[in-house]
Design an enzyme around this catalytic site. Structure first.
Site, PDB file in Angstrom:
ATOM      1  CD  GLU A  37       5.988  -9.611  -0.424  1.00  0.00           C
ATOM      2  OE1 GLU A  37       5.663 -10.473  -1.254  1.00  0.00           O
ATOM      3  OE2 GLU A  37       7.069  -9.602   0.183  1.00  0.00           O
ATOM      4  NE  ARG A 263      -0.062 -13.093 -13.350  1.00  0.00           N
ATOM      5  CZ  ARG A 263       0.409 -12.661 -12.171  1.00  0.00           C
ATOM      6  NH1 ARG A 263       0.178 -13.336 -11.074  1.00  0.00           N
ATOM      7  NH2 ARG A 263       1.123 -11.572 -12.100  1.00  0.00           N
ATOM      8  CE  LYS A 273       4.181  -6.956  -6.066  1.00  0.00           C
ATOM      9  NZ  LYS A 273       3.656  -6.860  -4.692  1.00  0.00           N
TER      10      LYS A 273
HETATM   11  P1  ATP Z   1       4.174 -10.077  -8.412  1.00  0.00           P
HETATM   12  O1  ATP Z   1       4.279 -11.489  -8.867  1.00  0.00           O
HETATM   13  O2  ATP Z   1       4.282  -9.063  -9.478  1.00  0.00           O
HETATM   14  O3  ATP Z   1       5.034  -9.755  -7.223  1.00  0.00           O
HETATM   15  P2  ATP Z   1       2.059 -10.638  -6.668  1.00  0.00           P
HETATM   16  O4  ATP Z   1       0.859 -11.347  -7.072  1.00  0.00           O
HETATM   17  O5  ATP Z   1       3.019 -11.444  -5.902  1.00  0.00           O
HETATM   18  O6  ATP Z   1       2.673  -9.950  -7.929  1.00  0.00           O
HETATM   19  P3  ATP Z   1       0.945  -9.197  -4.524  1.00  0.00           P
HETATM   20  O7  ATP Z   1       1.316  -7.900  -3.961  1.00  0.00           O
HETATM   21  O8  ATP Z   1       1.074 -10.387  -3.682  1.00  0.00           O
HETATM   22  O9  ATP Z   1       1.777  -9.337  -5.840  1.00  0.00           O
HETATM   23  O10 ATP Z   1      -0.516  -9.125  -5.148  1.00  0.00           O
HETATM   24  C1  ATP Z   1      -1.624  -8.633  -4.452  1.00  0.00           C
HETATM   25  C2  ATP Z   1      -2.866  -9.156  -5.087  1.00  0.00           C
HETATM   26  O11 ATP Z   1      -2.930  -8.766  -6.447  1.00  0.00           O
HETATM   27  C3  ATP Z   1      -2.890 -10.672  -5.058  1.00  0.00           C
HETATM   28  O12 ATP Z   1      -4.165 -11.100  -4.626  1.00  0.00           O
HETATM   29  C4  ATP Z   1      -2.627 -11.058  -6.481  1.00  0.00           C
HETATM   30  O13 ATP Z   1      -3.262 -12.256  -6.796  1.00  0.00           O
HETATM   31  C5  ATP Z   1      -3.208  -9.881  -7.258  1.00  0.00           C
HETATM   32  N1  ATP Z   1      -2.562  -9.755  -8.556  1.00  0.00           N
HETATM   33  C6  ATP Z   1      -1.258  -9.541  -8.805  1.00  0.00           C
HETATM   34  N2  ATP Z   1      -1.010  -9.533 -10.123  1.00  0.00           N
HETATM   35  C7  ATP Z   1      -2.193  -9.726 -10.739  1.00  0.00           C
HETATM   36  C8  ATP Z   1      -2.610  -9.826 -12.110  1.00  0.00           C
HETATM   37  N3  ATP Z   1      -1.746  -9.708 -13.119  1.00  0.00           N
HETATM   38  N4  ATP Z   1      -3.923 -10.027 -12.372  1.00  0.00           N
HETATM   39  C9  ATP Z   1      -4.796 -10.120 -11.361  1.00  0.00           C
HETATM   40  N5  ATP Z   1      -4.487 -10.054 -10.070  1.00  0.00           N
HETATM   41  C10 ATP Z   1      -3.202  -9.856  -9.743  1.00  0.00           C
HETATM   42 MG    MG Z   2       2.173 -12.344  -3.937  1.00  0.00          MG
END
Ligand code: ATP
Ligand code: MG
Length: 506
Positions: A37, A263, A273
């Site tokens: 995102e 994760r 984020k």
């Molecule tokens: P945040 O909670 O920090 O906003 P998010 O998962 O919502 O992170 P996205 O931009 O939706 O952020 O993530 C894009 C991709 O990265 C998703 O497929 C998510 O599962 C993966 N991802 C995010 N954080 C991690 C992590 N700590 N380890 C592995 N994969 C991750």
């Molecule tokens: Mg997300």
């Protein structure tokens, strides 16, 4: 230089796909995607997901798309998109064709929502957010059907049209899937498919005032992109039944499957984020690319090579095991190893003390060649200018010291790296007793190695020529947090910031 990464680490998805292919599935190749995102910069957790998705596609001659999950106009921006594209490329990956956007599929998603209404599988709910929350039930208690759940198809179509045309207010209603308010899985309790949000979108402008939820957008976008393996983190495990429900009900062009992995969590680091954004917004760091940030741009600015991030992601494996925490020291180790093998050397004096060589002619300048790296000859040689006045590190000189101190001591010998052996003869102090200058003499025959009969120098110290040296500001970075789990259990991560994480030396 490419660091070769062995495939010895367990990666259950790689094993699974290998088995699927061996069983004759996916003859046309696998398709994965990385779906960030654009509401912040990518961090080390995203790097893990990037390496996994692009890595699997490479490994099995498939493709991996970059698809922006841009369904929430409020927090997203073009700046974040630009940073994401740059980061994925810098990490060493590329995608076929244009970057994809969930927002490119808004019309199709809308049409599928209409389709579900026509099938009697979606309805417009007028309950207020508070009422919906109350009627949703709890983990132990079934939810209650909305009083609007049994509206006719015609009424729902009319209302959804009004939602779309902007005549209804934000928060006045939502479009929900009609599944089961008594499901033990909360995600199946008539989840929201569309909300009214009268906000300008960075891609679609003012074309839409209703936006699809994550759950209604993700699987359908995967189906449009022909994704075979839709990989996400374990928090979405109990969204899978919903992901599959939409796939079962809709006339989609392909049938993706969702797989979850745990994760990446790193000690001394936060990978949310929202929290990283707070650090930026409150000025706790200089920006998303502050070298102390666990963002890809922060690490890059700090000098972390892309190859070591890829190696670290490979080393930490891929599993469904309950999320453990990887020690930050492991990342630091991988980075150091990479830099030690690949980085060109240079000399820098951080806390300068003047060294004057009394028997070296005042107007003489010599230049000495120095290897770019102690064990690699493919890195550029340096040329070091040498003169009568040098800077050395203040901590590299002592008036007296025992044998353990391998640097310069009054009356003793030390080698200036890549240059001569010197003997310290005198030190000059100011009124308050601080050493301001060291006088020494050099031994002309010691260039290029110690003479067989000479007394061996105690050690080797670095230096720069005072007249040739370039002024620099040096920034010394430590870990951003001084606690291993800065945000565990909702702890105040701001209070865990390490006050000594940045030291600037001019
Ligand atoms: P945040 O909670 O920090 O906003 P998010 O998962 O919502 O992170 P996205 O931009 O939706 O952020 O993530 C894009 C991709 O990265 C998703 O497929 C998510 O599962 C993966 N991802 C995010 N954080 C991690 C992590 N700590 N380890 C592995 N994969 C991750
Ligand atoms: Mg997300």
């Amino acid at each position: 230089m490419e660091i070769s990464v062995s495939e010895s680490q367990t990666n259950f998805l790689r094993n699974l796909i290998q088995e699927q292919i061996a069983a004759g599935e996916y003859r046309d190749g696998i398709v994965t995607r990385f779906p960030p995102e654009p509401n912040g910069f990518l961090h080390i957790g995203h790097a893990k997901s990037i390496c996994l998705n692009f890595g699997l596609a490479q490994r099995f001659s498939g493709v991996c798309y970059l698809r922006l999950d841009d369904t929430n106009p409020d927090k997203e921006s073009q700046d974040f998109i630009d940073a994401i594209l740059e980061d994925v490329r810098w990490l060493g990956f590329d995608w076929p064709g244009e970057v994809r956007h969930a927002s490119n599929y808004f019309q199709q998603l809308h049409d599928w929502a209409v389709y579900l209404i026509e099938q009697g599988l979606a309805y417009v709910d007028d309950q207020s957010p508070e009422q919906s929350r109350k009627n949703r039930g709890t983990l132990t208690e079934a939810g209650k059907n909305s009083p609007y759940r049994d509206r006719s198809v015609e009424e729902n179509l009319g209302l959804f049209k009004k939602m779309k045309s902007g005549t209804l207010d934000e928060g006045s209603c939502t479009l929900r899937a009609k599944i089961d308010m008594a499901s033990p899985n909360m995600n199946m309790r008539d989840p929201i498919m569309y909300r009214i949000r009268k906000a300008r979108h960075h891609q679609t402008g003012d074309a839409w005032c209703i936006y699809p939820s994550y759950d209604f957008a993700q699987g359908q976008s995967d189906a449009i992109d022909g994704v075979t393996h839709s990989i996400c983190t374990l928090e979405f495990d109990d969204h899978r039944p919903l992901y599959e429900w939409f796939i079962d009900q809709l006339p989609l062009p392909s049938r993706p499957r969702q797989y979850e992995f745990s994760r990446l969590n790193l000690s001394y680091t936060i990978t949310s984020k929202r929290k990283l954004k707070q650090l930026v917004d409150e000025g706790r760091v200089s920006g998303w690319d502050d070298p102390r940030m666990p963002t890809i741009q922060g690490m890059r600015r700090r000098g972390v090579p892309a190859g070591s991030i890829r190696k670290f992601c490979e080393m930490t494996g891929v599993s469904r095991a309950a999320a453990g925490t990887v020690d930050f020291a492991m990342l630091e180790h991988v980075v150091r190893e990479d830099l030690n093998t690949n980085a060109s050397r240079a000399m820098c004096v951080i806390d300068p003390l003047k060294l004057v060589i009394s028997n070296y002619p005042e107007d003489r300048i010599e230049t000495f060649p120095a290897a770019g790296h102690p064990s690699r000859d493919d890195l550029l040689q340096r040329t070091l200018p040498f003169s009568r006045e040098l800077w050395i590190e203040r901590e590299d000189f002592r008036e007296e010291a025992n044998k353990k101190y391998k640097r310069l001591v009054l009356g003793k010998k030390v080698r200036l790296r890549n240059a001569y052996v010197i003997v310290a003869e005198q030190c000059i102090k100011d009124a308050s007793g601080n050493i301001t200058e060291v006088r020494c003499s050099y031994e002309p025959e010691t260039l290029g190695g110690d003479p067989a009969d000479g007394i061996k120098p105690r050690g080797v110290i670095h230096w720069v020529s005072a007249t040739h040296a370039v002024q620099a500001e040096v920034r010394l970075y430590e870990r951003l947090f001084n606690q291993p789990s800065p945000d565990r259990g909702g702890a105040d991560f701001i209070a865990c910031l390490n006050p000594g994480s940045l030291e600037v030396r001019s």
